[in-house]
Scaffold this motif. Structure first.
Motif, PDB file in Angstrom:
ATOM      1  N   THR A 129     -21.100  38.300  86.369  1.00  0.00           N
ATOM      2  CA  THR A 129     -21.590  37.430  86.575  1.00  0.00           C
ATOM      3  C   THR A 129     -21.741  36.606  86.289  1.00  0.00           C
ATOM      4  N   PHE A 130     -22.187  36.047  85.005  1.00  0.00           N
ATOM      5  CA  PHE A 130     -22.386  34.734  85.069  1.00  0.00           C
ATOM      6  C   PHE A 130     -21.317  34.251  83.803  1.00  0.00           C
ATOM      7  N   GLY A 131     -20.598  34.479  83.960  1.00  0.00           N
ATOM      8  CA  GLY A 131     -19.647  33.951  83.377  1.00  0.00           C
ATOM      9  C   GLY A 131     -18.683  33.664  84.719  1.00  0.00           C
ATOM     10  N   ALA A 132     -18.220  33.619  85.545  1.00  0.00           N
ATOM     11  CA  ALA A 132     -17.656  33.543  87.045  1.00  0.00           C
ATOM     12  C   ALA A 132     -18.446  32.254  86.850  1.00  0.00           C
ATOM     13  N   TYR A 133     -19.639  32.155  86.132  1.00  0.00           N
ATOM     14  CA  TYR A 133     -20.429  30.384  86.671  1.00  0.00           C
ATOM     15  C   TYR A 133     -19.628  29.157  86.348  1.00  0.00           C
ATOM     16  N   GLU A 134     -20.100  28.060  86.989  1.00  0.00           N
ATOM     17  CA  GLU A 134     -19.192  26.526  85.861  1.00  0.00           C
ATOM     18  C   GLU A 134     -19.746  26.103  85.599  1.00  0.00           C
ATOM     19  N   PRO A 135     -19.452  25.627  83.550  1.00  0.00           N
ATOM     20  CA  PRO A 135     -19.396  25.525  82.716  1.00  0.00           C
ATOM     21  C   PRO A 135     -20.575  24.876  82.916  1.00  0.00           C
ATOM     22  N   GLY A 136     -21.036  23.561  83.811  1.00  0.00           N
ATOM     23  CA  GLY A 136     -22.411  23.161  83.511  1.00  0.00           C
ATOM     24  C   GLY A 136     -23.227  23.609  84.085  1.00  0.00           C
ATOM     25  N   VAL A 137     -23.004  24.604  85.177  1.00  0.00           N
ATOM     26  CA  VAL A 137     -24.247  25.248  85.523  1.00  0.00           C
ATOM     27  C   VAL A 137     -24.649  26.572  84.236  1.00  0.00           C
ATOM     28  N   LYS A 138     -23.681  26.910  83.536  1.00  0.00           N
ATOM     29  CA  LYS A 138     -23.830  28.014  82.134  1.00  0.00           C
ATOM     30  C   LYS A 138     -24.974  27.072  81.261  1.00  0.00           C
ATOM     31  N   ARG A 139     -25.090  26.201  81.451  1.00  0.00           N
ATOM     32  CA  ARG A 139     -25.016  25.246  79.803  1.00  0.00           C
ATOM     33  C   ARG A 139     -26.533  25.001  80.755  1.00  0.00           C
ATOM     34  N   THR A 140     -26.861  24.915  81.769  1.00  0.00           N
ATOM     35  CA  THR A 140     -28.530  24.239  82.609  1.00  0.00           C
ATOM     36  C   THR A 140     -29.272  25.648  82.073  1.00  0.00           C
ATOM     37  N   LEU A 141     -28.999  26.305  82.474  1.00  0.00           N
ATOM     38  CA  LEU A 141     -29.374  27.541  82.549  1.00  0.00           C
ATOM     39  C   LEU A 141     -29.524  28.278  81.365  1.00  0.00           C
TER      40      LEU A 141
END
Length: 804
Positions: free
Chosen positions: A707-719
């Motif tokens: 689920t979370f691995g599909a996010y964009e790198p910037g989104v994962k970094r912000t989360l």
């Protein structure tokens, strides 16, 4: 000694060998035979005069196919450097009779079982490895006997690097090759292919007929493998016995364009060569072939923006000549030239070298056939349409961008879609790199020789592309077994503009839709119908009848979907049903504006509400339903948080809760961005994740990573940053000075002015002094007092930015 004194002139060649082609021309010039016989199907004799037409440009191929079964076909390719083509043109230039003498195509295509050529497989010795219908490679055997590990290199040294008969005896090479092949035939017989015995018997029969007409003053151009068998004295009775009883079929023959790529052995052609482009160069270059070749290479690399100068060409020539001398070769061959190109022009890289091998060593040359060549009526109509639309058949792949609002582009699209419906995949739709609008189409075009067979096969459906496509669509609709096949066919009919076929397709669609009971099948069929309605509107096609069928299908899905999403679904079933829910949701958005679908969006929203709160339904589906409602603005933020809280409560199984998260926040629909901007939802997921027991956490970890691995790198970094700060450090937390975390206590006026100017430029906003009244919630302010406002509004299925 006159060639006629000892019998006919037998010129054994290698198919598509430029050295053989030059030698054949020299031998014919020296012997001046009264007739020329060539290995090929006799049905092609009537087509030989077309070889002299101005519109004929090799590579071309003789195509023979069964009259009532065009799919059973065979090709006899000829390039400009093929010895057979050189012999044909030599004879025509001197008004010398030229004929084909191989086994007729009528018999070759009639025999489907290879065992029919011989009652039993002959004993050809233990040195031949049998793999299906593969036979001995004569050139490979001779190269191995000479100590070469590559047949191509041996052939270049002993044939291609000769002077082609300009000096010495022009027949010496043929005599030496015939003697070598004679030794191989004595050792291996037919080489593992009994059909050759039958073919050679027919060739000898045709030679006897030529002897009665011309005496022994004629020449035979054939594969060197056959020379010993044709020189053998046999009786006509024995040859006739081999030919008796062979079945026959009615065949039709014509000339079709061929390509260098299809001459290559990698293209699946049994008599193919590895480097047709290189061989064409050797045949055309009368002098200094290496220098001219490397100049071509330099030109190609320059076109591709590689830095290649004249000095590179000079140095590459020196290196190729040196490599040939070190290896004891008479002249640089393809291997030496390519190594020189890699070292000097490509800086040791294989990437530009692969481009050289593809464009020049193999090549994309496409032959041409004159209009006088016989073709099926469908091919003639296709050719006429291509000319009127200025579409040219090319062997090299190219992309074609179409704007369907233009009449010519719309007509091109219709033609390509109709051909695809007929199984003629000249063009393949691809994703556009410049636009995603429905008025745009991008096609990848590439003409393959086999498409000529497809056109002949499609000729049974009609004499024009439109008529054949219409008849084929009606037949496919009648024979379709599943609802999805008919809906896909309806979409293709609209894309192809087949209005006459639509009634039959719609009848079949209504019949199968009425009988369908599987909700998965219904859900799979609806998106295609919705797309058909959209494409029909874009192309000006009357697709109103589809709206009624689609609306009825959607109603049945709304009734049948909730019971199908019960607790009995396993993980795979839930994933499949989630995909169906997404597909139906998109289809409803397309159908919502149709008169027949009035109120459909509300009914579908009610279905989603039921799924979102349905007890026992898989968490994946409940989460997805909640997310779709939230995106449509039909689920308040507070209600969304309540549903998430219930799904992630301690009473819920960890696997089911993880499935809910995947359905709600997974995929590429902006789930990560939603969590970044909604602190409550992120806090609920964070709190649930911390509370998951260790054993259960290991079980749900793969699902969460997906689920979370599909996010964009910037989104994962912000989360990650938000989670690291913890509950007290999120949006509402303040840094020293009272400012939010990550912000200074007071804005910097200079930097704010620069940002405001950039935002105005991006949004085409008016200047600060002409800005309208400020909104209640400005997102920024400049030092001069002007405010920057921006927002997003949804128009149909598209998002458009607004700002001042």
């Amino acid at each position: 000694m006159s060639p006629a004194a000892e019998g006919p002139l037998l010129l054994g060649v290698r198919h598509h060998g430029p050295g053989s082609a030059r030698a054949v021309r020299a031998a014919l010039d020296a012997a001046q035979p009264r007739a020329v016989l060539i290995e090929g199907p006799p049905e092609g004799d009537a087509l030989l005069p077309l070889a002299a037409e101005p519109g004929m440009r090799p590579p071309v191929a003789l195509l023979a196919h069964v009259a009532d079964d065009p799919g059973r076909a065979a090709f006899w390719p000829l390039a400009g450097f093929s010895p057979e083509w050189v012999a044909i043109r030599w004879a025509q230039a001197r008004d010398v009779p030229v004929r084909f003498i191989d086994l007729p195509a009528a018999q070759t295509l009639a025999v489907r079982d290879p065992a029919a050529w011989s009652g039993q497989e002959p004993d050809v010795g233990g040195d031949i490895e049998r793999t299906g219908d593969v036979r001995l490679d004569p050139l490979g055997a001779l190269a191995g006997a000479a100590g070469y590990d590559e047949p191509e290199r041996w052939w270049e040294d002993v044939v291609e690097h000769r002077d082609g008969g300009s000096g010495g005896d022009p027949l010496a090479a043929f005599e030496a090759l015939a003697e070598a092949m004679g030794v191989l035939r004595e050792a291996y017989g037919d080489g593992g292919h009994p059909r050759d015995l039958v073919r050679e018997a027919h060739m000898r029969q045709r030679m006897r007929a030529a002897r009665r007409e011309f005496g022994d003053d004629y020449a035979v151009v054939c594969g060197a493998w056959h020379v010993p068998a044709l020189a053998t004295r046999t009786t006509a009775t024995a040859d006739k016995a081999l030919l008796t009883g062979l079945p026959k079929v009615k065949v039709e023959t014509t000339w079709v364009p061929w390509t260098h790529r299809r001459l290559a052995r990698a293209g699946g052609y049994g008599a193919g060569i590895t480097s047709p482009g290189w061989y064409a160069h050797l045949f055309a270059a009368r002098d200094r072939p290496v220098e001219r070749w490397l100049t071509k290479v330099a030109g190609l690399l320059r076109e591709e923006d590689f830095q290649v100068s004249s000095a590179h060409v000079i140095e590459a020539v020196r290196l190729a000549v040196t490599l040939a001398a070190v290896r004891g070769r008479p002249l640089p061959g393809l291997a030496e030239t390519l190594e020189a190109v890699r070292a000097v022009m490509c800086d040791g890289s294989d990437v530009p070298l692969a481009l050289v091998e593809d464009r020049l060593v193999v090549g994309d040359v496409l032959g041409e056939v004159p209009d006088a060549a016989p073709v099926v009526p469908l091919q003639r109509d296709l050719t006429r349409s291509m000319r009127s639309l200025r579409l040219k058949a090319e062997a090299q792949q190219r992309e074609l961008e179409l704007d369907l609002r233009k009449d010519t582009d719309a007509a091109k699209s219709l033609l390509l879609h109709r051909l695809r419906l007929l199984g003629i995949d000249w063009g393949v739709p691809v994703a556009s790199r410049s636009s995603t609008g429905t008025f745009r189409e991008t096609w990848r075009l590439c003409w393959e020789p086999e498409l000529s067979v497809r056109v002949a096969e499609a000729g049974i459906w009609g004499t024009t592309v439109l008529g054949a496509a219409t008849a084929k669509a009606e037949a496919d609709a009648a024979g379709a077994g599943e609802l999805g096949e008919v809906t896909a066919l309806a979409e293709r009919c609209l894309l192809a503009g087949l209005s006459q076929a639509l009634p039959a397709v719609l009848r079949a669609l209504a019949d199968r839709a009425a009988l369908a009971t599987d909700v998965a099948g219904l859900a799979k069929a609806l998106p295609a119908l919705a797309r058909s309605l959209r494409y029909g509107d874009v192309r000006g096609t009357d697709a109103a009848a589809l709206g009624t069928v689609a609306a009825g299908l959607a109603e049945r899905i709304c009734v049948a979907l909730p019971p199908a999403c019960g607790a009995g679904l396993d993980a795979d079933g839930a994933a499949e049903m989630r995909a169906h829910v997404d597909g139906v949701h998109g289809a409803v958005a397309l159908l919502a504006d149709a008169e027949e679908a009035g109120g459909l969006r509300e009914r579908w929203s009610a279905v989603l509400r039921g799924l979102a709160g349905r007890e026992g339904a898989p968490g994946l589906i409940r989460g997805r339903a909640a997310r779709l409602l939230l995106d449509d603005g039909r689920l308040a933020a507070g209600e969304t948080a309540r549903l998430m809280g219930l799904a992630l409560s301690p009473a819920s199984a960890p696997a089911d809760a993880a499935g809910w998260i995947e359905g709600f926040a997974g995929g590429s629909a902006g789930g990560g961005t939603l969590l970044v901007h909604d602190d409550r939802l992120l806090g609920l997921i964070d709190a649930w994740l911390v509370s998951v027991p260790e054993g259960a956490f290991i079980d749900v970890l793969p699902l969460l990573r997906r689920t979370f691995g599909a996010y964009e790198p910037g989104v994962k970094r912000t989360l990650g940053e938000l989670v690291r700060r913890g509950p007290g450090g999120r949006a509402g937390a303040a840094a020293p000075g009272g400012a939010p975390a990550g912000f200074a206590p007071e804005p910097d006026p200079v930097r704010a002015d620069a940002a405001a100017a950039l935002v105005r430029l991006l949004l085409s906003a008016p200047a600060a002094d002409t800005a309208p009244e400020p909104t209640p919630e400005p997102v920024g302010a400049s030092a001069s007092g002007g405010e920057v406002r921006c927002g997003w509004g949804r128009v149909g299925n598209e998002w458009e930015g607004t700002g001042t």
